[in-house]
Structures are given as C-alpha cells and as structure tokens.
Design a protein around this motif. Structure first.
Motif, mmCIF file in Angstrom:
data_model
loop_
_atom_site.group_PDB
_atom_site.id
_atom_site.type_symbol
_atom_site.label_atom_id
_atom_site.label_comp_id
_atom_site.label_asym_id
_atom_site.label_seq_id
_atom_site.Cartn_x
_atom_site.Cartn_y
_atom_site.Cartn_z
ATOM 1 N N ARG A 166 35.143 37.040 49.170
ATOM 2 C CA ARG A 166 33.911 36.042 49.586
ATOM 3 C C ARG A 166 33.959 35.030 48.955
ATOM 4 N N ARG A 167 34.466 35.263 47.441
ATOM 5 C CA ARG A 167 34.090 34.584 46.295
ATOM 6 C C ARG A 167 35.100 35.146 44.907
ATOM 7 N N VAL A 168 35.019 34.312 44.397
ATOM 8 C CA VAL A 168 36.073 34.479 43.449
ATOM 9 C C VAL A 168 35.687 33.574 41.767
ATOM 10 N N ARG A 169 35.242 33.980 40.451
ATOM 11 C CA ARG A 169 33.972 33.922 39.919
ATOM 12 C C ARG A 169 35.195 33.397 38.478
ATOM 13 N N LEU A 170 35.330 32.555 37.971
ATOM 14 C CA LEU A 170 36.104 32.786 36.164
ATOM 15 C C LEU A 170 35.378 32.815 35.713
ATOM 16 N N ASP A 171 35.951 32.987 34.729
ATOM 17 C CA ASP A 171 34.816 33.446 33.059
ATOM 18 C C ASP A 171 34.006 31.889 32.628
ATOM 19 N N ALA A 172 34.781 31.178 32.972
ATOM 20 C CA ALA A 172 34.054 29.504 32.752
ATOM 21 C C ALA A 172 32.747 29.663 33.535
ATOM 22 N N GLU A 173 32.369 30.137 34.949
ATOM 23 C CA GLU A 173 31.368 29.888 35.489
ATOM 24 C C GLU A 173 30.705 30.850 35.266
ATOM 25 N N LEU A 174 30.941 32.004 34.846
ATOM 26 C CA LEU A 174 29.941 32.946 34.565
ATOM 27 C C LEU A 174 29.474 33.110 33.316
ATOM 28 N N LYS A 175 30.185 32.826 32.146
ATOM 29 C CA LYS A 175 29.981 32.683 31.020
ATOM 30 C C LYS A 175 28.762 30.909 31.142
ATOM 31 N N ALA A 176 28.922 30.186 32.037
ATOM 32 C CA ALA A 176 27.829 29.369 31.877
ATOM 33 C C ALA A 176 26.286 29.230 32.775
ATOM 34 N N ALA A 177 26.379 30.078 34.294
ATOM 35 C CA ALA A 177 25.593 30.594 34.625
ATOM 36 C C ALA A 177 24.339 31.437 34.101
ATOM 37 N N VAL A 178 24.924 32.821 32.614
ATOM 38 C CA VAL A 178 24.198 33.000 31.819
ATOM 39 C C VAL A 178 23.543 32.079 30.353
ATOM 40 N N ALA A 179 24.594 31.519 29.851
ATOM 41 C CA ALA A 179 23.867 30.362 29.180
ATOM 42 C C ALA A 179 22.529 29.785 29.881
ATOM 43 N N ARG A 180 23.193 29.070 30.711
ATOM 44 C CA ARG A 180 21.978 27.740 31.113
ATOM 45 C C ARG A 180 20.668 28.403 31.886
ATOM 46 N N ALA A 181 20.458 29.853 31.888
ATOM 47 C CA ALA A 181 19.310 30.527 32.193
ATOM 48 C C ALA A 181 18.724 30.488 31.344
ATOM 49 N N SER A 182 19.392 30.942 29.769
ATOM 50 C CA SER A 182 18.766 31.849 28.404
ATOM 51 C C SER A 182 18.610 30.520 28.321
ATOM 52 N N GLU A 183 19.772 29.487 27.773
ATOM 53 C CA GLU A 183 18.475 28.147 26.799
ATOM 54 C C GLU A 183 17.518 28.115 28.079
ATOM 55 N N SER A 184 17.602 27.653 29.039
ATOM 56 C CA SER A 184 16.589 26.503 29.863
ATOM 57 C C SER A 184 15.092 27.903 29.555
ATOM 58 N N GLU A 185 15.345 29.282 28.995
ATOM 59 C CA GLU A 185 13.938 30.176 28.997
ATOM 60 C C GLU A 185 13.554 29.819 27.864
ATOM 61 N N ARG A 186 14.972 29.725 27.240
ATOM 62 C CA ARG A 186 14.827 29.582 25.306
ATOM 63 C C ARG A 186 13.647 28.167 24.966
ATOM 64 N N ARG A 187 13.971 27.027 25.519
ATOM 65 C CA ARG A 187 12.954 26.612 25.491
ATOM 66 C C ARG A 187 11.897 26.413 25.804
ATOM 67 N N ARG A 188 11.558 27.121 26.799
ATOM 68 C CA ARG A 188 9.938 27.428 27.330
ATOM 69 C C ARG A 188 9.085 28.436 26.871
ATOM 70 N N ARG A 189 10.064 29.363 26.159
ATOM 71 C CA ARG A 189 9.213 30.504 26.180
ATOM 72 C C ARG A 189 9.701 30.923 24.476
ATOM 73 N N GLY A 190 11.105 30.437 23.782
ATOM 74 C CA GLY A 190 11.532 30.972 23.195
ATOM 75 C C GLY A 190 12.082 32.026 22.895
#
Length: 296
Positions: A166-190
C-alpha cells in the motif's frame, strides 16, 4: 527432389548479440518478457509498474528496472524507456558507481510525477504515497538503487504470501516525519516533551527505539495489507561494507530485513547468521558490474 545437394546460405552471418548478459532463450524476446511465473503481464502493465517504481524510489538503475519489471529483456526495456523519454515522463542520467563504473539511472520529470501518481493509485497504493523528483548524488546512487532491489525482493515475498503493498517510505521521509513532530513539540514545551513526541511518532510509524532512546530508521519501509485485510510493515536495511558488526546486529535485533549491497557486507551477514547470497541478502550494486552489462 530430396536428392538435391544442399546449397550454402547466401545471406551474411548474423552479427554477434549486443546483449550477451542475462539474455533469455527464444527468438521472440519481447513477447517472452510478458510471461512471468506462469502468468501473463502485458507490456502496458509492465510500463505502468515500472514508472511507478521510478517515482516511489526516486532513482532506479536501468539494469535493475530491466530485471525487475521487464524480465531481463533489453529490447522490451529499451522500448519502454524510449517511450517514456519521448513522452517527456522520464530522464536518463549516467552515474559513476563506487568502483568507477558508469551506469544509467532513471528519474521522473514533472510530467512523469503526475503520471506515476495515477499509476500508483490505480494499483492500490495509498494516497499518502510520496512520488517526487530526487537530487541524484553519485556518492549515494549505488546505495539508493540497491534499496530499490531490496524492496523488490521483499515485495515479491509479500506477493507470494498474498499481501498487497500500500505504501513505500524511504528513510528521508521517515526521518523528516519524526524530526518535524519532535521539533514542533520542542518549540512548544521543551526538550523532554520533544523526546516523548519523537518516540510517540516513531511508534506510530513502526520504528523501533533503542535502549538509549534513539529512533532506528531503516533505508525503506513497506506498508502492506495481507490476504485477511490486516496491515503490517517491513523495515528494510541495505548494509554496505563499511557497516560495523554492532550496527548490523542492532538493526537485525530491531526486526529489520537485512540485505547486503556487496560481497563484504554479504560475508558479514553470513558470519553473523543473518543470511547469505543464496537467500537474496546479497544485492550486487549496479556500479560494481561490468559496464557492458549495465549499459543496455
């Protein structure tokens, strides 16, 4: 009339084959290419699957596409690729491999992206499937094309089990998804909240976390639906000769499907009891091959 002497054939001898590598038997190679495991796959369907592969994986070597989608038949592959180029869907680039050998890499054009998305949707891939034009770097091209070969082997295993990709994700997409969510939360709550969010997203994506809290990213991830309608994932890692035994052990322990991109890595996998070339773990890189076998 059967007593006549046999006359010599006045026609000149046929020139030697231009494609001595992995050619199939039979004089109708193009039509023989339409037979795969007892089933018939039309040329049009092979083209649709091939164009989808180029879009999903970003860059695919010419030789790999010939072997995986066109049964190893150079004439049929050339017909497809030339058609894509004439239609403005694909561009062809010659890359220098890790051993200095050239090989051809296929990527999409902007027009090809739209067509590949249509093909992907028609063949059951999810709406979230990323299809785009990558930046090709010689240093990474050998590894990137090896990831395509590894995914093709895992996809075939899934197909034999009755599953649908149903879907293929490459490493760049996986890393970007994790990093984007983490960075957003860091700005909000540390930082502490960022770490928790990173682990949460990794869990949603089926990515393991090691004992030190680091997210382990595979080279690619295949999402599939089995014959009973259940969903699952396969995390795929392609090890090269510079991988340490510790890295390979960690990825294998995390449940990654391990493949090797050369003899050194294949030997290490075999030494660690993680497979050998016989079971498909050794993926010879396009850049390691004789150029004559690559430049179809």
């Amino acid at each position: 009339m059967f007593d006549r002497p046999v006359e010599s054939d006045p026609r000149p001898a046929a020139p030697p084959s231009r494609y001595p590598h992995r050619m199939r038997d039979g004089h109708r190679r193009e039509y023989a290419a339409e037979r795969e495991r007892g089933s018939t796959i039309s040329f049009r369907e092979r083209c649709a699957r091939g164009l989808t592969d180029i879009g999903v994986h970003g860059a695919v070597s010419y030789r790999d596409l010939a072997e995986i989608r066109f049964g190893g038949h150079p004439y049929t592959t050339k017909r497809a690729v030339n058609g894509w180029i004439d239609d403005g869907l694909v561009q062809e680039t010659t890359i220098t491999g890790p051993n200095g050998n050239p090989f051809k890499v296929l990527t999409l054009t902007p027009l090809g992206v739209g067509k590949a998305r249509e093909h992907a949707a028609e063949r059951g891939m999810g709406r979230g499937q990323r299809i785009e034009i990558p930046r090709i770097r010689d240093a990474q091209a050998g590894h990137d094309t090896a990831v395509y070969r590894a995914c093709a082997r895992e996809r075939e295993r899934l197909r034999e089990q009755g599953a649908t990709v149903r879907r293929v994700r490459l490493d760049a997409e996986l890393k970007a998804a994790v990093a984007r969510a983490s960075e957003s939360e860091r700005r909000r709550r540390g930082k502490r909240a960022a770490a928790a969010e990173r682990h949460r997203v990794a869990g949603e994506l089926g990515l393991p976390v090691d004992d030190e809290g680091r997210v382990l990213h595979p080279d690619a991830q295949i999402e599939y639906e089995d014959a009973e309608g259940r969903t699952g994932r396969v995390n795929i890692e392609v090890a090269s000769g510079n991988y340490s035994q510790e890295t390979i052990k960690a990825k294998a322990a995390a449940g990654f499907a391990m493949h090797a991109s050369g003899p050194a890595a294949a030997g290490m996998l075999q030494k660690l009891g993680l497979g050998s070339g016989d079971d498909g773990s050794w993926l010879g890189r396009a850049g390691d091959r004789d150029p004559a076998s690559v430049e179809l």
